[in-house]
Design an enzyme around this catalytic site. Structure first.
Site, PDB file in Angstrom:
ATOM      1  CG  ASN A   9      78.494 -16.716  -8.766  1.00 28.93           C
ATOM      2  OD1 ASN A   9      78.339 -17.765  -7.936  1.00 28.93           O
ATOM      3  ND2 ASN A   9      78.549 -16.609 -10.082  1.00 28.93           N
ATOM      4  CE  LYS A  11      81.995 -17.589 -11.025  1.00 34.90           C
ATOM      5  NZ  LYS A  11      82.678 -16.973 -12.153  1.00 34.90           N
ATOM      6  CG  HIS A 104      77.145 -17.556 -13.731  1.00 28.91           C
ATOM      7  ND1 HIS A 104      78.067 -17.898 -14.430  1.00 28.91           N
ATOM      8  CD2 HIS A 104      77.606 -16.426 -13.128  1.00 28.91           C
ATOM      9  CE1 HIS A 104      79.190 -17.277 -14.073  1.00 28.91           C
ATOM     10  NE2 HIS A 104      78.777 -16.378 -13.379  1.00 28.91           N
ATOM     11  CD  GLU A 106      81.313 -19.832 -14.109  1.00 29.71           C
ATOM     12  OE1 GLU A 106      80.861 -20.034 -13.317  1.00 29.71           O
ATOM     13  OE2 GLU A 106      82.326 -18.692 -14.262  1.00 29.71           O
ATOM     14  CD  GLU A 177      78.176 -12.227 -13.968  1.00 32.43           C
ATOM     15  OE1 GLU A 177      78.756 -11.973 -13.172  1.00 32.43           O
ATOM     16  OE2 GLU A 177      78.126 -13.333 -14.317  1.00 32.43           O
ATOM     17  N   GLY A 183      86.343 -13.917 -14.520  1.00 30.89           N
ATOM     18  CA  GLY A 183      87.490 -14.688 -13.906  1.00 30.89           C
ATOM     19  C   GLY A 183      88.925 -14.347 -15.001  1.00 30.89           C
ATOM     20  CB  SER A 223      87.738  -9.015 -13.712  1.00 27.08           C
ATOM     21  OG  SER A 223      88.109 -10.044 -14.240  1.00 27.08           O
TER      22      SER A 223
HETATM   23  P1  PGA Z   1      84.699 -12.910 -11.408  1.00 28.86           P
HETATM   24  O1  PGA Z   1      83.141 -13.676 -11.770  1.00 28.86           O
HETATM   25  O2  PGA Z   1      84.341 -11.567 -10.658  1.00 28.86           O
HETATM   26  O3  PGA Z   1      85.659 -13.862 -10.828  1.00 28.86           O
HETATM   27  O4  PGA Z   1      85.048 -12.489 -12.674  1.00 28.86           O
HETATM   28  C1  PGA Z   1      81.974 -13.139 -11.869  1.00 28.86           C
HETATM   29  C2  PGA Z   1      81.049 -13.848 -12.185  1.00 28.86           C
HETATM   30  O5  PGA Z   1      81.230 -15.129 -13.043  1.00 28.86           O
HETATM   31  O6  PGA Z   1      79.758 -13.746 -11.662  1.00 28.86           O
END
Ligand code: PGA
Length: 262
Positions: A9, A11, A104, A106, A177, A183, A223
């Site tokens: 992903n 983003k 997601h 976000e 998630e 992140g 992560s």
């Molecule tokens: P990340 O993000 O691997 O950077 O933690 C995962 C995601 O938001 O899909």
């Protein structure tokens, strides 16, 4: 045996030229990895990249004949109309997408998307022939208050409301998630991730039947990196990973796909 689904992903990263640079390298490396290619051709694994809308054409063109799924990161539920800034399911299909991320964290927390809206997006994606990757997960404070399972249950039951069991089994991918692991460098322990993914499978079994629960793909995200992929995928109810930061570089995303080979 359920298929593994290894997804990046991106983003709001990788514009069109960075996408071409990534794909040129990634597609070449993927095609020369016999183990990944034989897993993909043998129906044991899929590899996917979810890219910003503006980079999707470049991603599809630059992947050439490499078996990389390309998907959108978000979509509107209407097919067209006065929705400035939005893109529709037919638009994603037209540029070669087969999948789309929906809900997601976000989108849920920064852009305040509601379960009612996410449900409409899922129906639109399914209606237009796109596979939704539906994300679910709890905030840190919700986990600390012992509410993680309730939050996930409420999200999934609202988002998947009234869908028929066959559709959920064959056409929906779920990604767990935990928001506190995204992140942050804090991966959920494999036991914590498995506990929730098992809970999700049981919830789907109670709601849509055991047959559906046994088939549906459930991913973990938060992560994920090359070093922890094999450990996460060793868990019974985790069928793949949704990777943010570590999917931005061809080398690390390829290492994650290699760690998923079986
Ligand atoms: P990340 O993000 O691997 O950077 O933690 C995962 C995601 O938001 O899909």
């Amino acid at each position: 045996m359920r298929k593994r689904f290894i997804a990046g992903n991106w983003k709001m990263n990788n514009g069109p030229s960075a996408t071409v640079t990534f794909m040129d390298k990634f597609a070449t490396a993927l095609k020369s990895s016999n183990e990944i290619i034989s897993n993909i051709n043998g129906g044991k694994m899929n590899v996917a990249v979810f890219a910003p809308s503006i980079s999707l054409c470049s991603a599809v063109k630059a992947r050439g004949d490499a078996p990389v799924i390309v998907g959108g990161e978000n979509v509107h539920w209407e097919k067209s109309g006065a929705f400035t800034g939005e893109i529709s399911v037919p638009m994603l299909k037209e540029v070669g997408c087969t999948h789309v991320i929906i809900g997601h964290s976000e989108r849920r927390h920064i852009f305040r998307e509601t379960d009612e809206e996410l449900h409409k997006k899922i129906l639109a994606a399914l209606d237009g022939g796109l596979t939704p990757v539906l994300c679910t997960g709890e905030l840190l404070e919700e986990r600390e208050a012992g509410k993680a399972f309730d939050v996930i249950k409420n999200q999934l039951l609202a988002d998947l409301k009234d869908l028929d069991p066959q559709t959920v089994a064959d056409k929906i991918i779920i990604a767990y998630e935990p928001v506190w692991a995204i992140g942050t460098g804090k991966t959920a322990s494999k036991e914590d991730a498995e506990e929730v993914c098992k809970f999700i499978r049981k919830l789907l079994g109670d709601t849509f039947g055991e047959g559906t629960a046994a088939k549906v793909l459930i991913l973990y995200g938060g992560s994920v990196k090359p070093e922890n992929t094999a450990d996460i995928l060793s868990q019974t109810d985790i069928d793949g990973v949704l990777v943010g930061g570590a999917s931005l570089k061809p080398d690390s995303f390829l290492a994650i796909a290699k760690a998923a080979v079986r």
